[in-house]
Design an enzyme around this catalytic site. Structure first.
Site: not given
Length: 438
Positions: A204, A282
């Site tokens: 994306d 992350d």
């Protein structure tokens, strides 16, 4: 050279045509009145020869001028030589390293938008192969990826089963699958394909025109400075009104792992793979145990932007921050710039004195647009609560991960507010991050 030859040929043609017309005119002139027929013809021939000789000299001079000016025009129309580089080009070893782009995909058929920009801007398929790693087994997304043929490599995560998770984490199943996919895909890049480094993007993300130039230029820096562990294309506070778009060449060090288009070395994967987390990879990267006081490089103006509101995070931060991120729209020739200022010692010699030399102001003065004569200014925070309050008031992302602010370096966040540079900074005697601030 072609234009110069053409001009010379046109000059020669003009010379021949002119003299042909001249001879025709002279031969067809009537004899002077009263001249003897024989004598008049002799004198006319002599006069004709003299006139022809004089005209020949004039035409020779014309040809010389055409030749001279054609050379001058040719020199003017050539493109100017490229400006001299402030530093030598990268070493052949660094310049020849292949940097694959690993695209992490799942069930977004809009991956086409990501791939179209990557393929449009990449300068070399050989130096920047694109590998799309697909999880989820989504048929429509697979068809879109396959439509690119040999332009991309399409690999598929083989394990599509649910991941066993604690009962309280059932709603986070997606985050577990993402972490599993990252581990498999990075393993393919570094273990199976044995690349030296890789640029990781998600399906994306849209990239900027100088995306590849940026990573090509910063790769040698990542090799040379072991206090760096990644290069990111992303600025967490990169909303259009908070960056200096006219200084798109500005780069910073940051202690916050930004992700969203990032470069890592194979050595880092050697370190991370054995302890790779089962979920939330992350945020795990942002923990002190992984970061180990290392930094990343990040830009003033982002080289990626996200168009994926839908995802496992259900649009968290997208409507408030992410959709407003400014994507760089002009090409910066990073490989011609001297980036040595980003090495740790040089950066701290220049960046820290600049920050703490900036006059201190209150948030209220910034909001009231007062003290404009000061130029760059500093806002001081002393606690977790004061940081979050000031960040929220100034439009920054106010969350902290293991005590590290987004885009921060030694606790300092640099941004633009109402057209001037502002540093949100801790006191100058700052001693380190406090993980309890998270």
């Amino acid at each position: 050279m072609l234009k110069k030859s053409s001009l010379a040929l046109w000059g020669a043609a003009l010379f021949v045509a002119w003299n042909g017309l001249l001879l025709l005119f002279l031969w067809s002139r009537p004899a002077a009145p009263g001249a003897e027929p024989g004598r008049g013809l002799t004198e006319e021939v002599i006069r004709l020869a003299q006139d022809a000789e004089a005209e020949l000299e004039r035409q020779k001079e014309l040809l010389r001028q055409i030749h001279r000016y054609s050379g001058l025009w040719g020199r003017r129309r050539r493109p100017p030589p490229p400006p001299s580089s402030p530093r030598p080009p990268p070493s052949p070893a660094a310049a020849s390293v292949v940097l694959p782009v690993l695209v992490m995909a799942c069930d977004r058929s809009t991956v086409r938008r990501c791939l179209d920009k990557l393929l449009r801007y990449r300068p070399s398929p050989e130096r920047f192969p694109v590998i799309v790693s697909q999880d989820c087994g989504h048929a429509e997304t697979a068809r879109v990826i396959a439509s690119y043929g040999d332009a991309v490599a399409h690999i598929r995560q083989p394990d599509l089963s649910d991941v066993p998770v604690p009962a309280e984490h059932r709603k986070f199943q997606g985050y577990y699958k993402i972490a599993r996919h990252y581990r498999w895909a990075l393993g393919q890049v570094f273990r199976t394909f044995r690349y030296r480094a890789a640029i990781v993007v998600e399906d994306d993300l849209e990239v900027a025109p100088d995306f590849f130039e940026y990573f090509q230029a910063t790769f040698p820096l990542l090799l040379a400075d072991r206090s760096l562990w990644c290069v990111s294309a992303w600025n967490d506070n990169g909303k259009e009104q908070m960056v200096d778009a006219g200084r798109a060449e500005l780069l910073y060090r940051t202690d916050f792992f930004p992700g969203l288009g990032w470069l890592l070395l194979a050595e880092l994967w050697d370190e991370l793979e054995p302890k790779w987390p089962r979920a939330f990879w992350d945020d795990w990267m942002r923990q002190p145990e992984q970061r180990r006081e290392r930094s990343c490089v990040r830009p003033e103006v982002s080289r990626t932007m996200t168009f994926g509101r839908k995802g496992v995070s259900h649009g968290q931060f997208f409507d408030q921050y992410l959709k407003f991120i400014k994507l760089n729209d002009r090409f910066v020739p990073f490989t011609r710039l001297d980036l040595s200022y980003l090495k740790k010692e040089e950066y701290e010699r220049s960046f820290l004195p600049r920050v703490y030399a900036a006059p201190e102001v209150r948030v209220e003065e910034l909001q009231g647009n007062r003290r404009r004569e000061l130029g760059a200014v500093r806002v001081r925070y002393t606690s977790r609560d004061s940081f979050k309050a000031f960040a929220k008031a100034l439009g920054l992302m106010d969350d902290l991960k293991s005590g590290v602010p987004r885009a921060g370096y030694r606790g300092i966040v640099s941004f633009v507010y109402r057209g001037r540079r502002v540093y949100l900074a801790p006191p100058s005697d700052w001693t380190g991050y406090d993980p309890s601030w998270s």
